[in-house]
Design an enzyme around this catalytic site. Structure first.
Site, PDB file in Angstrom:
ATOM      1  N   HIS A  17       0.881  -1.181  -0.055  1.00 10.77           N
ATOM      2  CA  HIS A  17      -0.050  -0.137   0.060  1.00 10.77           C
ATOM      3  C   HIS A  17       0.767   1.242  -0.013  1.00 10.77           C
ATOM      4  O   HIS A  17       0.675   2.357  -0.843  1.00 10.77           O
ATOM      5  CB  HIS A  17      -0.849   0.112   1.238  1.00 10.77           C
ATOM      6  CG  HIS A  17      -1.943  -0.923   1.385  1.00 10.77           C
ATOM      7  ND1 HIS A  17      -2.235  -1.720   2.519  1.00 10.77           N
ATOM      8  CD2 HIS A  17      -2.744  -1.299   0.630  1.00 10.77           C
ATOM      9  CE1 HIS A  17      -3.184  -2.689   2.584  1.00 10.77           C
ATOM     10  NE2 HIS A  17      -3.677  -2.357   1.329  1.00 10.77           N
ATOM     11  N   LYS A  41     -18.700  -4.451   8.334  1.00  4.91           N
ATOM     12  CA  LYS A  41     -17.688  -5.359   8.040  1.00  4.91           C
ATOM     13  C   LYS A  41     -16.586  -5.752   9.105  1.00  4.91           C
ATOM     14  O   LYS A  41     -16.511  -4.880   9.908  1.00  4.91           O
ATOM     15  CB  LYS A  41     -16.678  -4.847   6.923  1.00  4.91           C
ATOM     16  CG  LYS A  41     -17.546  -4.788   5.706  1.00  4.91           C
ATOM     17  CD  LYS A  41     -16.836  -5.030   4.337  1.00  4.91           C
ATOM     18  CE  LYS A  41     -17.292  -4.788   3.218  1.00  4.91           C
ATOM     19  NZ  LYS A  41     -16.643  -4.457   1.957  1.00  4.91           N
ATOM     20  N   ARG A  90      -1.769  -5.697  -8.784  1.00  5.05           N
ATOM     21  CA  ARG A  90      -0.642  -6.948  -8.537  1.00  5.05           C
ATOM     22  C   ARG A  90      -0.682  -7.916  -9.721  1.00  5.05           C
ATOM     23  O   ARG A  90       0.306  -8.193 -10.070  1.00  5.05           O
ATOM     24  CB  ARG A  90      -1.035  -7.526  -7.217  1.00  5.05           C
ATOM     25  CG  ARG A  90      -0.751  -6.700  -6.010  1.00  5.05           C
ATOM     26  CD  ARG A  90      -1.334  -7.380  -4.550  1.00  5.05           C
ATOM     27  NE  ARG A  90      -2.431  -7.492  -4.817  1.00  5.05           N
ATOM     28  CZ  ARG A  90      -3.353  -7.668  -3.800  1.00  5.05           C
ATOM     29  NH1 ARG A  90      -3.158  -7.706  -2.640  1.00  5.05           N
ATOM     30  NH2 ARG A  90      -4.834  -7.643  -3.701  1.00  5.05           N
ATOM     31  N   SER A 127      -3.389  -7.382   2.815  1.00  2.07           N
ATOM     32  CA  SER A 127      -3.622  -7.509   4.145  1.00  2.07           C
ATOM     33  C   SER A 127      -3.937  -8.663   4.722  1.00  2.07           C
ATOM     34  O   SER A 127      -3.841  -9.196   5.793  1.00  2.07           O
ATOM     35  CB  SER A 127      -4.560  -6.349   4.515  1.00  2.07           C
ATOM     36  OG  SER A 127      -4.040  -5.269   4.252  1.00  2.07           O
TER      37      SER A 127
HETATM   38  O1  PNS Z   1      -8.849  -2.763   0.602  1.00  2.00           O
HETATM   39  P1  PNS Z   1     -10.222  -2.963  -0.237  1.00  2.00           P
HETATM   40  O2  PNS Z   1     -10.891  -3.853   0.583  1.00  2.00           O
HETATM   41  O3  PNS Z   1      -9.898  -3.472  -1.508  1.00  2.00           O
HETATM   42  O4  PNS Z   1     -10.892  -1.553  -0.605  1.00  2.00           O
HETATM   43  C1  PNS Z   1     -12.349  -1.743  -1.171  1.00  2.00           C
HETATM   44  C2  PNS Z   1     -12.810  -0.139  -1.160  1.00  2.00           C
HETATM   45  C3  PNS Z   1     -12.818   0.312   0.123  1.00  2.00           C
HETATM   46  C4  PNS Z   1     -11.811   0.501  -1.922  1.00  2.00           C
HETATM   47  C5  PNS Z   1     -14.277  -0.331  -1.973  1.00  2.00           C
HETATM   48  O5  PNS Z   1     -14.803  -1.410  -1.411  1.00  2.00           O
HETATM   49  C6  PNS Z   1     -14.630   0.745  -2.239  1.00  2.00           C
HETATM   50  O6  PNS Z   1     -14.663   1.665  -2.995  1.00  2.00           O
HETATM   51  N1  PNS Z   1     -15.730   0.942  -1.337  1.00  2.00           N
HETATM   52  C7  PNS Z   1     -16.924   2.155  -1.135  1.00  2.00           C
HETATM   53  C8  PNS Z   1     -18.224   1.695  -1.672  1.00  2.00           C
HETATM   54  C9  PNS Z   1     -18.460   1.913  -3.254  1.00  2.00           C
HETATM   55  O7  PNS Z   1     -18.077   3.084  -3.537  1.00  2.00           O
HETATM   56  N2  PNS Z   1     -18.730   1.081  -3.880  1.00  2.00           N
HETATM   57  C10 PNS Z   1     -19.018   1.100  -5.215  1.00  2.00           C
HETATM   58  C11 PNS Z   1     -17.729   0.746  -5.956  1.00  2.00           C
HETATM   59  S1  PNS Z   1     -18.072   0.929  -7.718  1.00  2.00           S
END
Ligand code: PNS
Length: 163
Positions: A17, A41, A90, A127
């Site tokens: 990150h 979550k 990745r 993570s």
């Molecule tokens: O580290 P992660 O779990 O891959 O992060 C995911 C995250 C928080 C970036 C993603 O779940 C997100 O953008 N959540 C916000 C909700 C949202 O906007 N959802 C629609 C995405 S198109």
């Protein structure tokens, strides 16, 4: 002002990150690391803990700040005058997961997703894997900052005492 967001769960932040945040900080005037704080979550670290670790980890970068968000990422972008979302890739699996989100986000708001190729050193780091390996006694010191390792080890020991 060109402002970008690096969004994620960061449970906890790892060196992969931080490599993406560092590179985003060179591409944009300001970078906001946005921590998803969806309370439904289950996380190893709560949102305040994740943000506290991130704040410490991004201290060396002068133009990076940390914020929490709930709800749509595009709403966060609109509220914070952000026009770019930076994501690390990745491998092909990440692209398949990220592409529809990038397209949906672009539909929802005036925001571009910029994909940055992960350094090969961190290509297998996540993570979830860091937590799994550390939880089973493996050495993850190469993948997280030392203060995160300390918090992780303590939290996993706490959890194992509770179970
Ligand atoms: O580290 P992660 O779990 O891959 O992060 C995911 C995250 C928080 C970036 C993603 O779940 C997100 O953008 N959540 C916000 C909700 C949202 O906007 N959802 C629609 C995405 S198109």
């Amino acid at each position: 002002m060109r402002r970008a967001v690096c969004p994620g769960s960061f449970d906890p932040v790892h060196n992969g990150h931080l490599d993406i945040v560092r590179r985003a900080s060179g591409l944009f005037d300001e970078v906001v690391v946005a921590v998803g704080t969806n309370p439904s979550k289950s996380r190893l670290f709560d949102a305040d803990e994740r943000m506290e670790m991130l704040r410490r980890a991004v201290e060396p970068f002068g133009n990076v700040r940390v914020a929490g968000f709930t709800g749509l990422l595009t709403d966060f972008c609109r509220d914070n005058d952000v026009h770019a979302i930076v994501k690390g890739l990745r491998a092909a699996g990440d692209f398949e997961y990220e592409l529809p989100m990038a397209q949906m986000n672009s539909h929802l708001a005036d925001v571009e997703t910029v994909f940055v190729a992960t350094e090969p050193t961190y290509g297998f780091v996540s993570s979830s894997l860091v937590k799994e390996v550390a939880g089973l006694g493996g050495d993850v010191a190469a993948f997280v900052p030392p203060f995160v390792l300390e918090r992780l080890t303590a939290r996993l020991a706490e959890r194992s005492r509770q179970s």
